[in-house]
Write an enzyme that holds these catalytic residues in place. Structure first.
Site, PDB file in Angstrom:
ATOM      1  N   GLY A   1      46.255 -30.856 -19.371  1.00 49.90           N
ATOM      2  CA  GLY A   1      46.320 -30.516 -20.797  1.00 49.90           C
ATOM      3  C   GLY A   1      45.867 -31.663 -21.667  1.00 49.90           C
ATOM      4  O   GLY A   1      45.879 -31.566 -22.884  1.00 49.90           O
ATOM      5  N   ARG A   2      45.541 -32.777 -21.026  1.00 45.23           N
ATOM      6  CA  ARG A   2      45.215 -34.036 -21.712  1.00 45.23           C
ATOM      7  C   ARG A   2      46.403 -34.437 -22.584  1.00 45.23           C
ATOM      8  O   ARG A   2      47.412 -34.861 -22.024  1.00 45.23           O
ATOM      9  CB  ARG A   2      43.927 -33.907 -22.536  1.00 45.23           C
ATOM     10  CG  ARG A   2      43.337 -35.260 -22.889  1.00 45.23           C
ATOM     11  CD  ARG A   2      42.017 -35.134 -23.625  1.00 45.23           C
ATOM     12  NE  ARG A   2      40.965 -34.638 -22.769  1.00 45.23           N
ATOM     13  CZ  ARG A   2      40.219 -35.409 -21.981  1.00 45.23           C
ATOM     14  NH1 ARG A   2      40.413 -36.694 -21.958  1.00 45.23           N
ATOM     15  NH2 ARG A   2      39.285 -34.897 -21.233  1.00 45.23           N
TER      16      ARG A   2
ATOM     17  N   THR B   1      37.271 -25.454 -22.569  1.00 46.01           N
ATOM     18  CA  THR B   1      38.174 -26.452 -21.974  1.00 46.01           C
ATOM     19  C   THR B   1      39.448 -25.750 -21.521  1.00 46.01           C
ATOM     20  O   THR B   1      39.916 -24.832 -22.207  1.00 46.01           O
ATOM     21  CB  THR B   1      38.544 -27.573 -22.970  1.00 46.01           C
ATOM     22  OG1 THR B   1      39.688 -28.299 -22.453  1.00 46.01           O
ATOM     23  CG2 THR B   1      38.924 -27.063 -24.351  1.00 46.01           C
ATOM     24  N   ILE B   2      39.993 -26.195 -20.402  1.00 47.62           N
ATOM     25  CA  ILE B   2      41.252 -25.574 -19.950  1.00 47.62           C
ATOM     26  C   ILE B   2      42.409 -25.957 -20.870  1.00 47.62           C
ATOM     27  O   ILE B   2      43.438 -25.307 -20.863  1.00 47.62           O
ATOM     28  CB  ILE B   2      41.605 -25.960 -18.494  1.00 47.62           C
ATOM     29  CG1 ILE B   2      41.827 -27.474 -18.344  1.00 47.62           C
ATOM     30  CG2 ILE B   2      40.549 -25.446 -17.523  1.00 47.62           C
ATOM     31  CD1 ILE B   2      42.489 -27.867 -17.031  1.00 47.62           C
ATOM     32  N   ASP B   3      42.246 -27.018 -21.678  1.00 45.12           N
ATOM     33  CA  ASP B   3      43.381 -27.574 -22.429  1.00 45.12           C
ATOM     34  C   ASP B   3      43.808 -26.718 -23.629  1.00 45.12           C
ATOM     35  O   ASP B   3      44.926 -26.866 -24.123  1.00 45.12           O
ATOM     36  CB  ASP B   3      43.042 -28.986 -22.947  1.00 45.12           C
ATOM     37  CG  ASP B   3      42.676 -29.931 -21.826  1.00 45.12           C
ATOM     38  OD1 ASP B   3      43.145 -29.716 -20.694  1.00 45.12           O
ATOM     39  OD2 ASP B   3      41.908 -30.879 -22.070  1.00 45.12           O
TER      40      ASP B   3
ATOM     41  N   ALA C   1      26.029 -15.006 -20.943  1.00 49.11           N
ATOM     42  CA  ALA C   1      25.964 -14.242 -22.197  1.00 49.11           C
ATOM     43  C   ALA C   1      24.877 -14.805 -23.119  1.00 49.11           C
ATOM     44  O   ALA C   1      24.139 -14.046 -23.765  1.00 49.11           O
ATOM     45  CB  ALA C   1      27.329 -14.284 -22.890  1.00 49.11           C
TER      46      ALA C   1
ATOM     47  N   GLY D   1      34.925 -31.820 -19.491  1.00 49.17           N
ATOM     48  CA  GLY D   1      35.592 -31.171 -18.358  1.00 49.17           C
ATOM     49  C   GLY D   1      35.125 -29.733 -18.205  1.00 49.17           C
ATOM     50  O   GLY D   1      35.146 -28.970 -19.169  1.00 49.17           O
TER      51      GLY D   1
ATOM     52  N   ASP E   1      43.080 -27.085 -26.627  1.00 51.56           N
ATOM     53  CA  ASP E   1      43.499 -27.983 -27.709  1.00 51.56           C
ATOM     54  C   ASP E   1      42.485 -28.026 -28.850  1.00 51.56           C
ATOM     55  O   ASP E   1      42.287 -29.075 -29.471  1.00 51.56           O
ATOM     56  CB  ASP E   1      43.733 -29.404 -27.143  1.00 51.56           C
ATOM     57  CG  ASP E   1      42.503 -29.959 -26.437  1.00 51.56           C
ATOM     58  OD1 ASP E   1      41.540 -29.201 -26.205  1.00 51.56           O
ATOM     59  OD2 ASP E   1      42.502 -31.155 -26.098  1.00 51.56           O
TER      60      ASP E   1
ATOM     61  N   ARG F   1      30.458 -36.501 -18.700  1.00 50.06           N
ATOM     62  CA  ARG F   1      30.773 -37.197 -19.956  1.00 50.06           C
ATOM     63  C   ARG F   1      29.720 -38.297 -20.067  1.00 50.06           C
ATOM     64  O   ARG F   1      29.387 -38.932 -19.073  1.00 50.06           O
ATOM     65  CB  ARG F   1      32.189 -37.789 -19.890  1.00 50.06           C
ATOM     66  CG  ARG F   1      33.258 -36.730 -19.533  1.00 50.06           C
ATOM     67  CD  ARG F   1      34.656 -37.291 -19.672  1.00 50.06           C
ATOM     68  NE  ARG F   1      35.635 -36.532 -18.907  1.00 50.06           N
ATOM     69  CZ  ARG F   1      36.219 -35.403 -19.310  1.00 50.06           C
ATOM     70  NH1 ARG F   1      35.920 -34.900 -20.487  1.00 50.06           N
ATOM     71  NH2 ARG F   1      37.098 -34.777 -18.547  1.00 50.06           N
TER      72      ARG F   1
ATOM     73  N   GLN G   1      43.443 -27.055 -11.234  1.00 44.33           N
ATOM     74  CA  GLN G   1      43.550 -26.220 -12.442  1.00 44.33           C
ATOM     75  C   GLN G   1      42.207 -25.997 -13.132  1.00 44.33           C
ATOM     76  O   GLN G   1      42.082 -25.151 -14.005  1.00 44.33           O
ATOM     77  CB  GLN G   1      44.517 -26.856 -13.450  1.00 44.33           C
ATOM     78  CG  GLN G   1      45.936 -26.902 -12.955  1.00 44.33           C
ATOM     79  CD  GLN G   1      46.748 -27.972 -13.682  1.00 44.33           C
ATOM     80  OE1 GLN G   1      47.471 -27.687 -14.621  1.00 44.33           O
ATOM     81  NE2 GLN G   1      46.622 -29.221 -13.260  1.00 44.33           N
ATOM     82  N   ARG G   2      41.208 -26.796 -12.785  1.00 41.35           N
ATOM     83  CA  ARG G   2      39.895 -26.645 -13.421  1.00 41.35           C
ATOM     84  C   ARG G   2      39.008 -25.651 -12.675  1.00 41.35           C
ATOM     85  O   ARG G   2      37.963 -25.242 -13.192  1.00 41.35           O
ATOM     86  CB  ARG G   2      39.199 -28.008 -13.465  1.00 41.35           C
ATOM     87  CG  ARG G   2      39.774 -28.965 -14.479  1.00 41.35           C
ATOM     88  CD  ARG G   2      38.770 -29.326 -15.551  1.00 41.35           C
ATOM     89  NE  ARG G   2      37.677 -30.108 -15.055  1.00 41.35           N
ATOM     90  CZ  ARG G   2      37.590 -31.440 -15.155  1.00 41.35           C
ATOM     91  NH1 ARG G   2      38.569 -32.123 -15.710  1.00 41.35           N
ATOM     92  NH2 ARG G   2      36.543 -32.066 -14.709  1.00 41.35           N
TER      93      ARG G   2
ATOM     94  N   GLY H   1      34.538 -29.303 -25.077  1.00 40.07           N
ATOM     95  CA  GLY H   1      35.760 -29.540 -25.837  1.00 40.07           C
ATOM     96  C   GLY H   1      35.504 -30.367 -27.079  1.00 40.07           C
ATOM     97  O   GLY H   1      34.349 -30.503 -27.526  1.00 40.07           O
ATOM     98  N   ASP H   2      36.567 -30.946 -27.648  1.00 44.92           N
ATOM     99  CA  ASP H   2      36.398 -31.646 -28.930  1.00 44.92           C
ATOM    100  C   ASP H   2      35.477 -32.855 -28.802  1.00 44.92           C
ATOM    101  O   ASP H   2      34.736 -33.178 -29.738  1.00 44.92           O
ATOM    102  CB  ASP H   2      37.756 -32.010 -29.553  1.00 44.92           C
ATOM    103  CG  ASP H   2      38.478 -33.064 -28.761  1.00 44.92           C
ATOM    104  OD1 ASP H   2      38.450 -32.990 -27.518  1.00 44.92           O
ATOM    105  OD2 ASP H   2      39.086 -33.969 -29.376  1.00 44.92           O
TER     106      ASP H   2
HETATM  107  O1  F6P Z   1      39.894 -31.699 -20.619  1.00 45.37           O
HETATM  108  C1  F6P Z   1      40.051 -31.125 -19.368  1.00 45.37           C
HETATM  109  C2  F6P Z   1      40.782 -32.058 -18.439  1.00 45.37           C
HETATM  110  O2  F6P Z   1      40.910 -31.437 -17.183  1.00 45.37           O
HETATM  111  C3  F6P Z   1      42.147 -32.520 -18.941  1.00 45.37           C
HETATM  112  O3  F6P Z   1      43.151 -31.552 -18.763  1.00 45.37           O
HETATM  113  C4  F6P Z   1      42.351 -33.770 -18.135  1.00 45.37           C
HETATM  114  O4  F6P Z   1      43.221 -34.672 -18.796  1.00 45.37           O
HETATM  115  C5  F6P Z   1      40.948 -34.331 -18.042  1.00 45.37           C
HETATM  116  O5  F6P Z   1      40.063 -33.253 -18.281  1.00 45.37           O
HETATM  117  C6  F6P Z   1      40.609 -34.961 -16.732  1.00 45.37           C
HETATM  118  O6  F6P Z   1      39.352 -35.508 -16.844  1.00 45.37           O
HETATM  119  P1  F6P Z   1      38.511 -36.039 -15.594  1.00 45.37           P
HETATM  120  O7  F6P Z   1      38.121 -34.848 -14.771  1.00 45.37           O
HETATM  121  O8  F6P Z   1      37.358 -36.728 -16.189  1.00 45.37           O
HETATM  122  O9  F6P Z   1      39.440 -36.928 -14.832  1.00 45.37           O
END
Ligand code: F6P
Length: 333
Positions: free
Chosen positions: A171-172, A126-128, A22, A11, A130, A72, A259-260, A102-103
């Site tokens: 937030g996943r 990542t916005i999450d 940077a 994401g 986490d 992904r 939110q992204r 992210g992870d």
């Molecule tokens: O990991 C970032 C995120 O925006 C999560 O908050 C959300 O659950 C997921 O990615 C959504 O993924 P996609 O854009 O593949 O639907």
């Protein structure tokens, strides 16, 4: 080390461009060749890369998204995919790969390291928020502000109509955005995955809270922030159930991918700039298998596995005051 490559994966998050900038500027400062793979790990498989010069990162620090695009990539998770990526890196003469993501992207980094001997460094993007080992991730602060701006607007109309609104945030499986947005917006209730590790919120209890709040304050607006993936059917289903039980207008608002996006706030630009520059310095020192994070204003190097081996804890003090002190029902009991 001579050739540095980077990519953004998973994401996208506001501030990824600031991190790219940077890395490119630091790379050139230290006399390195810098290339950027496009479309995340897909670019590694397809040999889709471009040279990145300082002029390529002009005027991108303020832009959301990622100039390298993101994705992904299922094919990369196989052994064949990772071997292909390793061959391609070898052919392109890359010594170090910096992965911003992210992870899931860090798991990809470890997978690749089984087949490639170059050094791999991660930046948390990542916005999450986490990811363990860093106080914040690139994009998190902007996502809070974006959610907050919408919730403040919803509050105006909720007040005018004395309605209940359920606001679903991303937030996943983590409640960082939800908790911060709830505290900062003065939401009456927040439902986070961390508060219900082995259970579901009880609709009767939620209705009871709304009714008590109305007894205390008279009929007025009520905002409940709910993390995505917490309630089966999401905010829409929960809003329908509360509506059916209370007869009060209860509306869902799903903030979603808004939110992204957006221009990164200063905290995200600062974090991304520090992490990006430090990643290049760490690469020059031969570090590998680590994420660069920031804890208490200190740059830290965290082995990849430690970034995901346990759930990251919400700020316990913030949780406590949100659940006790700022809960108008508990506060007036
Ligand atoms: O990991 C970032 C995120 O925006 C999560 O908050 C959300 O659950 C997921 O990615 C959504 O993924 P996609 O854009 O593949 O639907």
């Amino acid at each position: 080390m001579k050739r540095l490559a980077l990519l953004t994966s998973g994401g996208d998050a506001p501030g990824m461009n600031a991190a790219i900038r940077a890395i490119v500027l630091a790379g050139h400062y230290f006399g390195l060749d810098v290339i950027g793979y496009r479309h995340g790990f897909n670019g590694l498989l397809e040999q889709e890369y471009q040279t990145l010069m300082p002029s390529d990162v002009n005027n991108i620090i303020q832009r959301g998204g990622t100039i390298l695009k993101s994705a992904r990539c299922k094919a990369f998770t196989t052994e064949e995919g990772a071997r292909q990526a390793a061959d391609n890196l070898q052919q392109a003469g890359v010594d170090t790969l910096i992965i911003i993501g992210g992870d899931g992207s860090f798991r990809g980094a470890v997978h690749l390291s089984n087949f490639w001997s170059g050094s791999i460094i991660g930046l948390p993007g990542t916005i999450d928020n986490d990811i363990n080992g860093t106080d914040a991730t690139i994009g998190y602060y902007t996502a809070i502000d974006t959610a907050l701006e919408s919730i403040d607007k919803v509050r105006d109309t909720a007040d005018a109509f004395e309605r209940i609104f359920l606001i679903e945030v991303m937030g996943r499986h983590a409640g960082f955005i939800g908790l911060s947005a709830a505290v900062c917006s003065g939401a009456e209730q927040v439902l986070l995955p961390e508060l219900y590790p082995n259970s579901q919120p009880d609709v009767e209890e939620l209705v009871g809270h709304i009714q008590k709040a109305q007894q205390i304050r008279g009929k007025c607006s009520y905002i409940m922030v709910i993390s995505e993936n917490l309630w089966p059917g999401g905010a829409t289903d929960l809003a329908n159930q509360i509506n059916a039980r209370t007869g009060i207008d209860c509306r869902p608002v799903i903030l979603g991918h808004v939110q992204r996006g957006g221009s990164p706030v200063s905290l995200d630009r600062m974090l991304a700039s520090k992490l990006g520059a430090y990643a290049v310095e760490a690469a020059l020192k031969g570090r590998t298998g680590i994420m660069i994070g920031e804890c208490n204003q200190r740059m830290v190097e965290v082995p990849f596995e430690q970034t995901w081996n346990k759930p990251k804890e919400l700020d316990p003090y913030l949780v406590r005051i949100q659940q006790e002190v700022f809960d108008l029902v508990k506060n007036s009991a």
